[in-house]
Design a protein around this motif. Structure first.
Motif, PDB file in Angstrom:
ATOM      1  N   ASP A 157       0.841  -1.185   0.000  1.00 26.45           N
ATOM      2  CA  ASP A 157       0.000   0.000   0.000  1.00 26.45           C
ATOM      3  C   ASP A 157       0.879   1.239   0.000  1.00 26.45           C
ATOM      4  O   ASP A 157       1.835   1.330   0.764  1.00 26.45           O
ATOM      5  N   THR A 158       0.549   2.177  -0.862  1.00 29.16           N
ATOM      6  CA  THR A 158       1.289   3.424  -0.904  1.00 29.16           C
ATOM      7  C   THR A 158       0.357   4.533  -1.351  1.00 29.16           C
ATOM      8  O   THR A 158      -0.593   4.292  -2.100  1.00 29.16           O
ATOM      9  N   GLU A 159       0.615   5.723  -0.871  1.00 29.81           N
ATOM     10  CA  GLU A 159      -0.198   6.871  -1.271  1.00 29.81           C
ATOM     11  C   GLU A 159       0.326   7.474  -2.569  1.00 29.81           C
ATOM     12  O   GLU A 159      -0.352   8.253  -3.207  1.00 29.81           O
ATOM     13  N   GLU A 160       1.530   7.127  -2.942  1.00 22.69           N
ATOM     14  CA  GLU A 160       2.151   7.691  -4.134  1.00 22.69           C
ATOM     15  C   GLU A 160       2.159   6.656  -5.261  1.00 22.69           C
ATOM     16  O   GLU A 160       2.271   5.465  -5.020  1.00 22.69           O
ATOM     17  N   ALA A 161       2.071   7.153  -6.482  1.00 24.66           N
ATOM     18  CA  ALA A 161       2.192   6.253  -7.627  1.00 24.66           C
ATOM     19  C   ALA A 161       3.635   5.764  -7.707  1.00 24.66           C
ATOM     20  O   ALA A 161       4.563   6.546  -7.493  1.00 24.66           O
ATOM     21  N   PRO A 162       3.828   4.494  -7.979  1.00 24.69           N
ATOM     22  CA  PRO A 162       5.206   3.992  -8.077  1.00 24.69           C
ATOM     23  C   PRO A 162       5.911   4.579  -9.297  1.00 24.69           C
ATOM     24  O   PRO A 162       5.270   4.968 -10.277  1.00 24.69           O
ATOM     25  N   SER A 171       7.596   4.317 -12.574  1.00 26.33           N
ATOM     26  CA  SER A 171       7.572   3.287 -13.615  1.00 26.33           C
ATOM     27  C   SER A 171       8.987   3.039 -14.127  1.00 26.33           C
ATOM     28  O   SER A 171       9.880   3.885 -13.966  1.00 26.33           O
ATOM     29  N   ASP A 230       9.931   5.792 -16.473  1.00 26.79           N
ATOM     30  CA  ASP A 230      10.346   7.017 -15.775  1.00 26.79           C
ATOM     31  C   ASP A 230      11.757   6.876 -15.210  1.00 26.79           C
ATOM     32  O   ASP A 230      12.577   7.789 -15.304  1.00 26.79           O
TER      33      ASP A 230
END
Length: 81
Positions: free
Chosen positions: A44-49, A51, A54
């Motif tokens: 679970d994370t609030e930020e997009a991983p 990629s 990227d």
């Protein structure tokens, strides 16, 4: 970082993320992730991983923007010998 050893490592990473200590229950998953590159656990994370695209784009920009003179490369090779 709270020790001299960690201070030395902290200076060497351009991408930093503060994380909590690995729990005893999560240690197996971390070891599996490190050894095989995958795990069945969902994180679970609030930020997009970040990629892969990227990350590779950042790497390419860094490679293009940092010039390492031959004398520095020679010095590093000499230190190893």
């Amino acid at each position: 970082p709270e020790s001299e050893e960690l201070d030395a490592l902290y200076d060497r990473f351009l991408i930093r993320r503060t994380v909590s200590q690995v729990s005893s229950g999560g240690l197996r998953e971390l070891a599996l992730l490190a050894s095989s590159g995958s795990t069945s656990r969902q994180f679970d994370t609030e930020e997009a991983p970040l990629s892969l695209e990227d990350f590779l784009g950042c790497k390419d920009k860094a490679v293009k923007s940092v010039l390492v003179p031959d004398r520095v490369v020679d010095l590093l090779v000499g230190l190893r010998e």
